[in-house]
Design an enzyme around this catalytic site. Structure first.
Site, short mmCIF file in Angstrom:
data_model
loop_
_atom_site.label_atom_id
_atom_site.label_comp_id
_atom_site.label_asym_id
_atom_site.label_seq_id
_atom_site.Cartn_x
_atom_site.Cartn_y
_atom_site.Cartn_z
N HIS A 52 0.85 -1.20 0.00
CA HIS A 52 0.00 0.00 0.00
C HIS A 52 0.87 1.24 0.00
O HIS A 52 2.09 1.14 0.08
CB HIS A 52 -0.99 -0.03 1.17
CG HIS A 52 -0.38 0.10 2.54
ND1 HIS A 52 0.43 -0.86 3.08
CD2 HIS A 52 -0.46 1.09 3.48
CE1 HIS A 52 0.80 -0.49 4.30
NE2 HIS A 52 0.28 0.71 4.56
N HIS A 54 1.44 3.94 1.96
CA HIS A 54 1.99 4.70 3.09
C HIS A 54 3.51 4.80 3.03
O HIS A 54 4.19 3.85 2.64
CB HIS A 54 1.55 4.09 4.42
CG HIS A 54 0.11 4.37 4.73
ND1 HIS A 54 -0.62 3.64 5.64
CD2 HIS A 54 -0.74 5.33 4.26
CE1 HIS A 54 -1.86 4.12 5.71
NE2 HIS A 54 -1.95 5.14 4.87
N ASP A 56 5.88 4.73 5.19
CA ASP A 56 6.75 3.79 5.91
C ASP A 56 6.87 2.45 5.17
O ASP A 56 7.60 1.56 5.62
CB ASP A 56 6.28 3.59 7.36
CG ASP A 56 4.90 2.98 7.49
OD1 ASP A 56 3.97 3.45 6.80
OD2 ASP A 56 4.75 2.02 8.27
N HIS A 57 6.17 2.33 4.03
CA HIS A 57 6.26 1.12 3.20
C HIS A 57 6.86 1.40 1.83
O HIS A 57 7.26 0.47 1.12
CB HIS A 57 4.87 0.48 3.03
CG HIS A 57 4.26 0.10 4.34
ND1 HIS A 57 4.09 -1.19 4.74
CD2 HIS A 57 3.80 0.86 5.38
CE1 HIS A 57 3.56 -1.22 5.96
NE2 HIS A 57 3.37 0.02 6.36
N HIS A 110 -7.37 -0.84 5.55
CA HIS A 110 -6.34 0.08 6.07
C HIS A 110 -6.18 1.24 5.07
O HIS A 110 -6.20 2.41 5.45
CB HIS A 110 -5.04 -0.70 6.26
CG HIS A 110 -3.90 0.13 6.74
ND1 HIS A 110 -3.85 0.66 8.00
CD2 HIS A 110 -2.74 0.51 6.13
CE1 HIS A 110 -2.70 1.34 8.15
NE2 HIS A 110 -2.02 1.25 7.02
N ASP A 127 -0.11 -3.84 6.31
CA ASP A 127 -0.75 -3.34 7.52
C ASP A 127 -2.20 -3.81 7.63
O ASP A 127 -3.06 -3.08 8.13
CB ASP A 127 -0.72 -1.80 7.54
CG ASP A 127 0.67 -1.25 7.81
OD1 ASP A 127 1.60 -2.05 8.05
OD2 ASP A 127 0.81 -0.01 7.77
N HIS A 165 4.69 -4.71 10.76
CA HIS A 165 5.05 -4.03 12.01
C HIS A 165 5.15 -5.01 13.18
O HIS A 165 4.41 -6.00 13.23
CB HIS A 165 4.00 -2.96 12.39
CG HIS A 165 3.99 -1.77 11.49
ND1 HIS A 165 4.79 -0.68 11.69
CD2 HIS A 165 3.26 -1.51 10.37
CE1 HIS A 165 4.55 0.22 10.73
NE2 HIS A 165 3.64 -0.27 9.92
FE FE Z 1 2.76 0.82 8.18
ZN ZN Z 2 0.14 1.67 6.56
#
Ligand code: FE
Ligand code: ZN
Length: 255
Positions: A52, A54, A56-57, A110, A127, A165
């Site tokens: 996805h 985001h 942090d990915h 998410h 996530d 995570h």
């Molecule tokens: Fe994340």
């Molecule tokens: Zn995420």
């Protein structure tokens, strides 16, 4: 195929699939640990898989592509810079130089276009499903997330889940508030506490363990339904409604 974890940020995992000297990076939120690994191991990047959009990915994609111009697989339902192979439900994913093939599962909730990759007994779910928990609803509805989790829960029980995570320990505390009488959950809480005390990862875990201990997957169980009804003070009609109450309860849960 070998699977290894790289740590990133506070609690992210970047999963690396490895076949010989070829490496595929899943959700590289940061390029630095991946580049370090490739240099140290004298290995080459073969592809990037994204679940996805985001940061942090995806934050490491541009930095990796600058050094390694590889195919980037990602969700067709989201706009992510660098994606060259947009994917949706059922699409096969053939990784260059790998024997193992993956298949795409749409898991909105998410985010709107979130996808998961399943193959060779392994699930990379970003996530969506976490150890004893699930992702927050940023873009999708509770109904969508419930449907997505049911799809993942229907995979073979021995599937190893590689989520993005390390959230298991705090998730277990919430799960214990929902199901204080769940013996499998109490046993897991002990194992997770020991692993974290030893600075070990709690990921991957099996779907079998999630079905026994993850309150979100257990939204259809009588004890979980009763706890959700007590929490919201109303009768709930069905697992999707129970799931929606649990998700909101968890958002406000302070341990
Ligand atoms: Fe994340
Ligand atoms: Zn995420």
């Amino acid at each position: 195929m070998d699977i290894q974890a790289l740590r990133a940020f506070e609690d992210n995992y970047i999963w690396l699939l490895r076949a010989g000297r070829r490496v595929v990076a899943v959700d590289p939120g940061d390029e630095a640990p991946v580049l370090d690994y490739l240099a140290k191991e004298d290995a080459g990047l073969a592809a990037i898989l994204l679940t996805h959009h985001h940061g942090d990915h995806t934050g490491g994609v541009a930095g990796l592509l600058a050094r390694h111009p590889v195919p980037v697989f990602g969700p067709a339902g989201e706009t992510i810079a660098g994606v060259t192979v947009p994917l949706r439900e059922g699409d096969p994913v053939a990784l260059p130089g790998f024997q193992d093939h993956f298949r795409v599962i749409d898991v909105p909730g998410h985010t709107r276009g979130h996808i998961a990759y399943y193959g060779h007994g392994a699930l990379f779910c970003g996530d969506t499903l976490f150890g004893c928990g699930c992702g927050r609803l940023f873009e999708g509805t509770a109904e969508q997330m419930w449907t997505s989790l049911c799809k993942l829960a229907a995979l073979p029980a021995d599937t190893l889940v590689y989520c993005a995570h390390e959230y298991t320990q705090s998730n277990v505390r919430f799960a214990a508030a929902v199901e204080p009488g769940n013996a499998a959950l109490l046993a897991r809480a002990g194992r997770v506490a020991q692993l974290r005390a030893d600075r070990q990862s709690t990921v991957p875990f099996t779907l079998a363990e999630e079905r026994q201990t993850n309150p979100f997957l257990r939204s259809g169980e009588a004890e979980v339904t009763a706890a959700a009804e007590r929490h919201c003070g109303a009768r709930l009609a069905g697992a999707a409604e129970v799931f929606a109450v649990l998700r909101e309860w968890k958002n406000d849960f302070r341990q």
